[in-house]
Scaffold this motif. Structure first.
Motif, PDB file in Angstrom:
ATOM      1  N   THR A   1      29.154  48.050  45.081  1.00  0.00           N
ATOM      2  CA  THR A   1      28.795  47.718  43.712  1.00  0.00           C
ATOM      3  C   THR A   1      29.485  48.632  42.701  1.00  0.00           C
ATOM      4  OG1 THR A   1      26.685  46.802  44.414  1.00  0.00           O
ATOM      5  CG2 THR A   1      26.853  47.439  42.110  1.00  0.00           C
ATOM      6  N   ASN A   2      29.458  49.927  42.915  1.00  0.00           N
ATOM      7  CA  ASN A   2      30.071  50.851  41.947  1.00  0.00           C
ATOM      8  C   ASN A   2      31.559  50.578  41.764  1.00  0.00           C
ATOM      9  OD1 ASN A   2      27.635  52.113  41.429  1.00  0.00           O
ATOM     10  ND2 ASN A   2      27.963  53.713  42.956  1.00  0.00           N
ATOM     11  N   ALA A   3      32.274  50.299  42.836  1.00  0.00           N
ATOM     12  CA  ALA A   3      33.710  50.007  42.749  1.00  0.00           C
ATOM     13  C   ALA A   3      33.949  48.705  41.979  1.00  0.00           C
ATOM     14  CB  ALA A   3      34.319  49.921  44.142  1.00  0.00           C
ATOM     15  N   VAL A   4      33.112  47.706  42.207  1.00  0.00           N
ATOM     16  CA  VAL A   4      33.261  46.430  41.503  1.00  0.00           C
ATOM     17  C   VAL A   4      32.949  46.610  40.019  1.00  0.00           C
ATOM     18  CG1 VAL A   4      32.369  44.068  41.314  1.00  0.00           C
ATOM     19  CG2 VAL A   4      32.841  45.053  43.570  1.00  0.00           C
ATOM     20  N   VAL A   5      31.920  47.379  39.706  1.00  0.00           N
ATOM     21  CA  VAL A   5      31.575  47.633  38.302  1.00  0.00           C
ATOM     22  C   VAL A   5      32.754  48.283  37.579  1.00  0.00           C
ATOM     23  CG1 VAL A   5      30.076  48.970  36.752  1.00  0.00           C
ATOM     24  CG2 VAL A   5      29.083  47.674  38.660  1.00  0.00           C
ATOM     25  N   LYS A   6      33.426  49.215  38.232  1.00  0.00           N
ATOM     26  CA  LYS A   6      34.592  49.876  37.615  1.00  0.00           C
ATOM     27  C   LYS A   6      35.689  48.862  37.304  1.00  0.00           C
ATOM     28  CE  LYS A   6      33.783  54.336  39.459  1.00  0.00           C
ATOM     29  NZ  LYS A   6      33.729  55.564  39.479  1.00  0.00           N
ATOM     30  N   ILE A   7      35.886  47.901  38.182  1.00  0.00           N
ATOM     31  CA  ILE A   7      36.893  46.863  37.965  1.00  0.00           C
ATOM     32  C   ILE A   7      36.497  45.973  36.784  1.00  0.00           C
ATOM     33  CG2 ILE A   7      37.924  44.770  38.970  1.00  0.00           C
ATOM     34  CD1 ILE A   7      37.631  46.208  41.729  1.00  0.00           C
ATOM     35  N   LYS A   8      35.214  45.658  36.680  1.00  0.00           N
ATOM     36  CA  LYS A   8      34.726  44.719  35.670  1.00  0.00           C
ATOM     37  C   LYS A   8      34.501  45.333  34.295  1.00  0.00           C
ATOM     38  CE  LYS A   8      30.967  42.820  36.840  1.00  0.00           C
ATOM     39  NZ  LYS A   8      29.902  41.886  37.045  1.00  0.00           N
ATOM     40  N   GLU A   9      34.187  46.606  34.233  1.00  0.00           N
ATOM     41  CA  GLU A   9      33.634  47.175  33.005  1.00  0.00           C
ATOM     42  C   GLU A   9      34.523  47.004  31.780  1.00  0.00           C
ATOM     43  OE1 GLU A   9      32.544  51.250  33.554  1.00  0.00           O
ATOM     44  OE2 GLU A   9      34.517  51.833  34.248  1.00  0.00           O
ATOM     45  N   GLY A  10      35.815  47.214  31.881  1.00  0.00           N
ATOM     46  CA  GLY A  10      36.672  47.083  30.713  1.00  0.00           C
ATOM     47  C   GLY A  10      36.678  45.680  30.147  1.00  0.00           C
ATOM     48  N   ILE A  11      36.708  44.691  31.037  1.00  0.00           N
ATOM     49  CA  ILE A  11      36.712  43.287  30.622  1.00  0.00           C
ATOM     50  C   ILE A  11      35.339  42.883  30.109  1.00  0.00           C
ATOM     51  CG2 ILE A  11      36.995  40.920  31.457  1.00  0.00           C
ATOM     52  CD1 ILE A  11      38.918  42.207  33.609  1.00  0.00           C
TER      53      ILE A  11
END
Length: 169
Positions: free
Chosen positions: A147-157
């Motif tokens: 989850t944390n890795a996916v959140v990092k990918i998504k957060e900017g967008i």
């Protein structure tokens, strides 16, 4: 009196049993409907795919901006169907539930897709003798450990999407 009681008890059991079997039959019909719907997308059969949905159906995709009525969903999907292959989802697991009338059902399913495992859920209504999809939600699954890795990918967008949606309130 005992005979009357016994007759009523047997009738009640037979009625209950037939309701249960009707539910099993309806689950089978819903499974056929959903499997045919997914197959229509894999085969790029636009009319069969959209013919499985009610006229006022809602489709919610994996992107936060994908909340479509039928016209918007058709417009989004048409280029995919026109190229000869839309998407290919195959159910790995499905659960189906009914309201008391037996004319409204909801389900959840795990799907094997090009995005790996996704979760679909939705609502179907029985119109005449056919089950039609009224509402469908497609979600990508995320293993809890990632989850944390996916959140990092998504957060900017998605920070931009969050800001825009909050501004609309």
């Amino acid at each position: 009196m005992k005979t009357l009681f016994l007759s009523l008890a047997v009738l009640a059991l037979v009625s209950f049993d037939s309701l249960r079997y009707n539910e099993l039959d309806e689950k089978q019909e819903i499974n056929k409907t959903l499997d045919a719907w997914h197959k229509a997308a894999a085969e790029a059969n636009f009319n069969a795919y959209f013919g499985t949905l009610t006229d006022d159906a809602i489709y919610i995709g994996t992107d936060p901006t994908e909340n479509w009525d039928m016209n918007a969903f058709k417009a989004f999907a048409k280029p995919y169907f026109d190229r000869g292959r839309a998407w290919n989802f195959t159910a790995l697991e499905r659960h189906i539930y009914f309201d008391k009338s037996g004319k409204l059902a909801w389900f959840d399913e795990l799907l094997n897709t090009q995005m790996k495992i996704c979760r679909g859920s939705g609502v179907l209504v029985k119109i005449g003798k056919e089950w039609k999809i009224k509402h469908y939600v497609l979600s990508m699954t995320v293993p809890n450990d990632n989850t944390n890795a996916v959140v990092k990918i998504k957060e900017g967008i998605e920070d931009v999407v969050i800001k825009n949606l909050q501004a609309k309130k």
